[in-house]
Enzyme design. Structure first.
Site, PDB file in Angstrom:
ATOM      1  N   CYS A 152     -28.529  -8.794 -57.289  1.00  0.00           N
ATOM      2  CA  CYS A 152     -29.720  -9.367 -56.652  1.00  0.00           C
ATOM      3  C   CYS A 152     -29.924  -8.688 -55.304  1.00  0.00           C
ATOM      4  CB  CYS A 152     -29.582 -10.874 -56.474  1.00  0.00           C
ATOM      5  SG  CYS A 152     -31.059 -11.612 -55.715  1.00  0.00           S
ATOM      6  N   HIS A 169     -31.847  -8.345 -60.296  1.00  0.00           N
ATOM      7  CA  HIS A 169     -32.981  -9.005 -59.653  1.00  0.00           C
ATOM      8  C   HIS A 169     -33.472  -8.070 -58.563  1.00  0.00           C
ATOM      9  CE1 HIS A 169     -31.560 -13.415 -60.600  1.00  0.00           C
ATOM     10  NE2 HIS A 169     -31.793 -12.692 -61.690  1.00  0.00           N
ATOM     11  N   HIS A 179     -24.414 -14.505 -59.852  1.00  0.00           N
ATOM     12  CA  HIS A 179     -25.487 -14.242 -58.895  1.00  0.00           C
ATOM     13  C   HIS A 179     -24.943 -14.373 -57.477  1.00  0.00           C
ATOM     14  CE1 HIS A 179     -29.133 -14.773 -56.526  1.00  0.00           C
ATOM     15  NE2 HIS A 179     -29.829 -14.339 -57.563  1.00  0.00           N
ATOM     16  N   ASP A 232     -37.933 -10.074 -58.904  1.00  0.00           N
ATOM     17  CA  ASP A 232     -37.473 -11.358 -58.392  1.00  0.00           C
ATOM     18  C   ASP A 232     -38.391 -11.822 -57.276  1.00  0.00           C
ATOM     19  OD1 ASP A 232     -35.857 -13.553 -58.227  1.00  0.00           O
ATOM     20  OD2 ASP A 232     -34.336 -12.590 -56.993  1.00  0.00           O
ATOM     21  N   HIS A 233     -38.732 -13.087 -57.341  1.00  0.00           N
ATOM     22  CA  HIS A 233     -39.603 -13.714 -56.342  1.00  0.00           C
ATOM     23  C   HIS A 233     -40.893 -12.916 -56.209  1.00  0.00           C
ATOM     24  CE1 HIS A 233     -36.019 -15.976 -54.297  1.00  0.00           C
ATOM     25  NE2 HIS A 233     -36.089 -16.154 -55.612  1.00  0.00           N
ATOM     26  N   TYR A 282     -41.912 -18.033 -57.320  1.00  0.00           N
ATOM     27  CA  TYR A 282     -42.188 -17.495 -58.654  1.00  0.00           C
ATOM     28  C   TYR A 282     -43.676 -17.547 -59.008  1.00  0.00           C
ATOM     29  CZ  TYR A 282     -37.222 -17.129 -59.256  1.00  0.00           C
ATOM     30  OH  TYR A 282     -35.910 -16.772 -59.092  1.00  0.00           O
TER      31      TYR A 282
END
Length: 396
Positions: free
Chosen positions: A271, A298, A233, A351-352, A368
């Protein structure tokens, strides 16, 4: 593109039945309760897998099998830590979980100064504010060299914020930054953080790279033998923090990592939010350059500011061209499918996400939320469906 959802297991307020209602079919999770460096037993892995499968879902990605801080520092005899990591990999493979996302960020997994920054639509989001980070490093932590990392105007703003801040403001800032510490086991006050940082004295970019290469040499051959995929990541944010070097921040870093141990098992988590926070990164271009080694994606967006600040944006509204990025992922799926690869279907997750509506009351892990990620997943699904209808590529 295989839709998945990050789930924190017993630490998550979102249930598997709720996740199933989002339309995602894959679960991204870890044994977060296991201290770093210890073996993930096959029994514990099997229990978590069965729990997921009983809900009609599948455990498709580990996020994360953590790399112990001693490995990152190259500290002492690491043979047992490497052996434990390899055994955990073997136990996962025995239970049919064959892809692992991990990171090599020193000390902090991610860094934000605000966990609930207000957004224009009435929700909240994660934010990295350069002025507050400078105030923390220069005035609260007292790191001598910190002033060299921030431009003069940010330093001026940091001094003003610090002078005007209350004890509660400073404690909240510390709490936000400490939220990026991995797992549930370590949280520091100012003196504790200073002490933890001294463990990295003398470790610069090249030393950290050498320690990372050693990690790859220890674990990638095992991944090859097990038929596993490892995917690093990127750094979050993609810049040095607290005087600690970050070595997974741009295309040059990624190229070094993938060539350090040149194997399909040594791959990348794409990501878009982490990479997108670096103004020099063209995320769709990075996706295409390293497409054959992308094992996980992501997908999120950030809005950057000129002083180095950024915050989580709506998935389709930030600085990264998300439509082009999804197109790049679909193009790679088409190439893999044409080559007859069994792993052509790339796992991704929204993601997020901004906290929206009922998210505010649920106290989910920072970044999250349920509703915010559900919105992101729906938008990303729509983009993929539209691209497939306009120019059909690899469809499941």
């Amino acid at each position: 593109m295989k839709e998945s959802w990050r789930w924190y297991g017993p630490f998550d307020n979102i249930t598997l039945s709720e996740i199933r209602q989002t339309g995602a079919t894959g679960i991204v999770t870890a044994l977060h309760e296991v201290p770093y460096g210890e073996v993930w037993t096959r029994g514990a892995i099997a229990d978590r897998r069965r729990e997921i499968e009983r809900a009609g879902l599948k455990w498709v990605m580990v996020e994360s099998l953590p790399v112990h801080e001693r490995i990152k520092r190259g500290d002492g005899d690491l043979s047992q830590l490497f052996a434990n990591y390899r055994q955990s990999m073997a136990n996962l493979a025995e239970e049919g979980v064959t892809a692992i996302c991990y990171n090599f960020m020193p000390l902090l997994d991610w860094t934000r100064t605000d966990l609930t920054a207000p957004t224009a639509n009435g929700g909240t989001c994660l934010r990295f504010d350069a002025t507050r980070m400078a105030a923390f490093e220069i005035h609260m932590l007292g790191r001598a060299a910190a002033a060299n990392d921030y431009p003069a105007e940010v330093q001026t703003g940091a001094a003003a914020w610090f002078e005007a801040s209350s004890d509660a403001d400073r404690e909240a800032l510390l709490g936000s930054i400490m939220s990026g510490l991995p797992g549930a086991f370590d949280r520091y006050d100012i003196s504790g953080l200073r002490k933890a940082l001294t463990l990295y004295d003398g470790i610069g970019r090249e030393e950290l790279r050498a320690n990372y290469r050693r990690f790859l040499e220890e674990v990638v051959p095992t991944a090859e033998d097990l038929g596993m995929r490892l995917c690093v990541h990127p750094d979050d944010p993609p810049r040095d923090i607290l005087g600690l070097p970050r070595i997974v921040s741009n295309a040059e870093d990624i190229a070094w990592i993938l060539s350090a141990v040149d194997s399909p098992a040594n791959g990348l988590t794409l990501c878009s939010g982490s990479l997108g926070a670096n103004p020099t990164n063209d995320v769709p271009a990075i996706a295409r350059r390293f497409a054959d080694r992308v094992h996980f994606a992501h997908l999120r967006n950030v809005a950057k500011e000129s002083d180095g600040s950024f915050e989580e944006a709506e998935h389709l509204e930030g600085d990264t061209d998300m439509v082009d990025l999804v197109r790049a992922v679909l193009e790679e799926e088409q190439r893999r499918r044409g080559a007859g690869r069994a792993d052509w279907n790339i796992v991704f997750r929204p993601d997020h996400g901004q906290e929206l509506l009922s998210d505010v009351d649920r106290q989910n892990p920072p970044g999250y939320p349920l509703v915010g990620r559900l919105r992101g997943l729906a938008e990303l699904r729509g983009v993929a469906k539209a691209l497939l209808s306009i120019a059909p590529v690899a469809a499941e």
